[in-house]
Design an enzyme around this catalytic site. Structure first.
Site, short mmCIF file in Angstrom:
data_model
loop_
_atom_site.label_atom_id
_atom_site.label_comp_id
_atom_site.label_asym_id
_atom_site.label_seq_id
_atom_site.Cartn_x
_atom_site.Cartn_y
_atom_site.Cartn_z
N ASN A 165 -7.52 1.92 9.65
CA ASN A 165 -6.21 1.96 10.32
C ASN A 165 -6.50 1.74 11.80
O ASN A 165 -7.26 2.52 12.40
CB ASN A 165 -5.55 3.33 10.15
N GLU A 212 -3.73 -0.14 8.12
CA GLU A 212 -2.53 0.16 8.92
C GLU A 212 -2.66 -0.45 10.29
O GLU A 212 -3.74 -0.40 10.90
CB GLU A 212 -2.35 1.68 9.13
N HIS A 238 -2.60 11.05 0.94
CA HIS A 238 -2.06 10.79 2.28
C HIS A 238 -1.42 12.09 2.76
O HIS A 238 -0.22 12.18 2.99
CB HIS A 238 -1.06 9.63 2.24
N GLU A 263 -6.97 8.55 6.61
CA GLU A 263 -7.14 9.12 7.95
C GLU A 263 -7.75 10.53 7.92
O GLU A 263 -7.06 11.54 8.12
CB GLU A 263 -5.81 9.15 8.72
N ARG A 286 0.87 -1.18 0.00
CA ARG A 286 0.00 0.00 0.00
C ARG A 286 0.91 1.23 0.00
O ARG A 286 1.66 1.45 0.96
CB ARG A 286 -0.89 -0.02 1.24
N TYR A 310 -4.87 1.18 15.57
CA TYR A 310 -3.70 1.19 16.44
C TYR A 310 -4.06 0.94 17.90
O TYR A 310 -3.27 0.43 18.65
CB TYR A 310 -2.97 2.53 16.33
#
Ligand code: NOJ
Length: 496
Positions: free
Chosen positions: A341, A402, A167, A213, A123, A343
């Site tokens: 994404n 991610e 991005h 994001e 990616r 985390y």
């Protein structure tokens, strides 16, 4: 002023340093060729089925400004990150992405890095100002040429390209002319750029993420002033920026489908606000589901439902965004998959006897973190985020676009990077991902952030997220222990 290190990095580049890969790249710590099969066998001897679904995609991720460097080459225009990182004090150590990992010149070696760890997908993001130096108008053919070369190299090595179209590196001209994401002109320009790129590469690239994001490049960039362009708009302004961003997504989805030469699969790559039931009871799970919908109301929810929740609009009152029904329809354009994404658990949730039906719990003062202070360790987020996306929006396919962690990796005297913290992180998070796939939650792939250490935005080069260690003076890439771990898993498609 640049540091001494910067000077020597540039001198090194001038020397044309091509292959900086040592043999060590191919012989990872604890993962020699031929050993992986044994690892897979021994894993299958462990109790329970530890395999991921047969067609599961194991990939790594990066973004243009964080890795490419070459910011002034081949007609690339300025982005808001070039401008921002030149302002003294904005970025730790006043680092910039001017050189970064020099991937612009070293992409061939980097594709070999991916291959060496058995990553089947990559990616990457396309730099808008490389393709349209002024954000719109006349394209710069040399800009897209770079991505052509990269895509061809990936395909020649059996690695599937997954392209992100935005991005965070907004062309500076659009910021100057329209105030960037404050204007719908930027949304329109994005859709035109996305359609142009798709037309050129859709013969070889099937999978696309529109924007990456949203919360980061809207709220953190235009509201909290932390990321470029560093504005602190009042609430009404931020809410409109969010709307213009999701509108850009919707307009792009439509435009891309029209310009594509062959069928595409399009989704987003959103940092979903992850709500995790503090205890897995039926009531708390329901509460976490409702919380997820509301906590993401201005971004992911509107993209997946084509409408703002009543609660979101009511809570904003006169600060609500200006929008039309037609825009909402575009924003809710059907997607082929949802990319998230993940985390951490942003919120732990408890069912409550109140109007919302839930309570958001604060994290305990000493909740453990990884090296980044924001990175609260919560492996179960990698189970709950995809599960709730599936339950709330009936997503047919989900990608983890991610997941990974920052660390302060150091090289030992004998040239190794023993990142036990990252291996621990991956083991625990991937255990939860396996829990999801084994329950039939349709997660199709996992992209580790990141392939290699790179420019971590305002944290500069001070924190490392890579599976490969970057020597920022020589630009040599060295596999870490976690690269061996990733390889074992990717090659055997089994949780080790
Ligand atoms: C989110 C972003 O997409 C990426 O650019 C960043 O480097 C990682 N997470 C780590 O913070």
């Amino acid at each position: 002023m640049k540091s001494k290190n910067e000077t020597s990095r540039r001198d090194f580049i001038k020397l044309g340093g091509t292959a900086t890969l040592g043999l060590s790249t191919l012989h990872l710590t604890g993962c020699k060729e031929g050993e992986t099969e044994n690892v897979a066998k021994s894993a299958s001897n462990q109790k329970g089925n530890r395999r991921f679904p047969d067609d599961f995609v194991w990939g790594t991720a990066t973004a243009a400004y964080q890795v490419e460097g070459a910011v002034k080459e081949d007609g690339r225009g300025m982005s808001i990150w070039d401008t921002y990182s030149e302002i003294p004090g904005k970025i730790k150590n006043n680092d910039t992405g001017e050189v970064a990992c020099d991937m612009y010149h070293r992409y061939k070696e980097d594709v070999q890095l991916m291959k060496s760890i058995h990553a089947g997908a990559y990616r990457f993001s396309i730099s808008w100002p490389r393709v349209f130096p002024e954000g719109m108008g006349t394209p710069n053919p040399k800009g897209l040429d770079f991505y052509d070369r990269l895509i061809d190299e990936l395909l020649a090595n059996g690695i599937t390209p997954y392209a992100t179209l935005y991005h965070w590196d907004l062309p500076q001209t659009l910021q100057d002319k329209y105030g960037g994401w404050q204007s719908k002109e930027t949304s329109k320009a994005f859709a035109a750029y996305a359609a142009y790129v798709t037309e050129k590469i859709s013969d070889r690239v099937k999978h696309y993420f529109t924007l990456n994001e949203f919360y980061s490049f809207t709220d953190l960039s235009y509201g909290q002033g932390q990321l470029a362009p560093g504005l602190k708009l009042p609430q009404k302004g931020i809410v409109q920026v969010r709307h213009n961003a999701v509108l850009a997504h919707g307009m792009a989805v439509e435009a891309m489908r029209q310009s594509a030469k062959s069928p595409l699969e399009i989704g987003v790559a959103e940092n979903i606000v992850t709500a995790v039931p503090v205890m897995d009871t039926r009531e708390n799970i329901e509460a976490a589901k409702n919380a997820t919908r509301e906590l993401n109301a201005g971004l992911l929810t509107v993209m997946l439902e084509g409408k703002y929740t009543d609660k979101y609009l009511n809570s904003l009152g006169s600060d609500a965004p200006e929008f039309t029904d037609e825009e909402l329809k575009l924003i809710g354009s059907p997607l082929d998959f949802v990319g998230i994404n993940v985390y951490l658990a942003n919120k732990y949730v408890l069912a409550a006897d109140n109007e919302d039906g839930y309570e958001l719990l604060p994290h305990a003062k000493h909740h453990p973190t990884m090296a980044s202070p924001w990175h609260l360790i919560s492996p179960e987020s990698l189970y709950w985020a995809p599960r709730l996306v599936k339950e709330l929006w009936n997503a047919k396919e989900i990608y983890i676009t991610e997941n990974g962690c920052g660390a302060t990796d150091e090289m030992t005297n004998d040239g190794k990077i023993i990142d036990t913290d990252r291996v621990m992180f991956m083991k625990n998070y991937l255990t939860q991902l396996h829990r999801a796939t084994s329950e039939g939650i349709p997660v199709k792939g996992y992209f580790h952030w990141s392939l290699m250490d790179n420019f971590e935005w305002i944290f500069g080069y001070g924190i490392r997220f890579g599976l490969f260690y970057m020597d920022y003076e020589t630009l040599e890439r060295t596999p870490k222990q976690s690269a061996a771990y990733f390889k074992n898993i990717a090659k055997s498609n089994t949780l080790i």
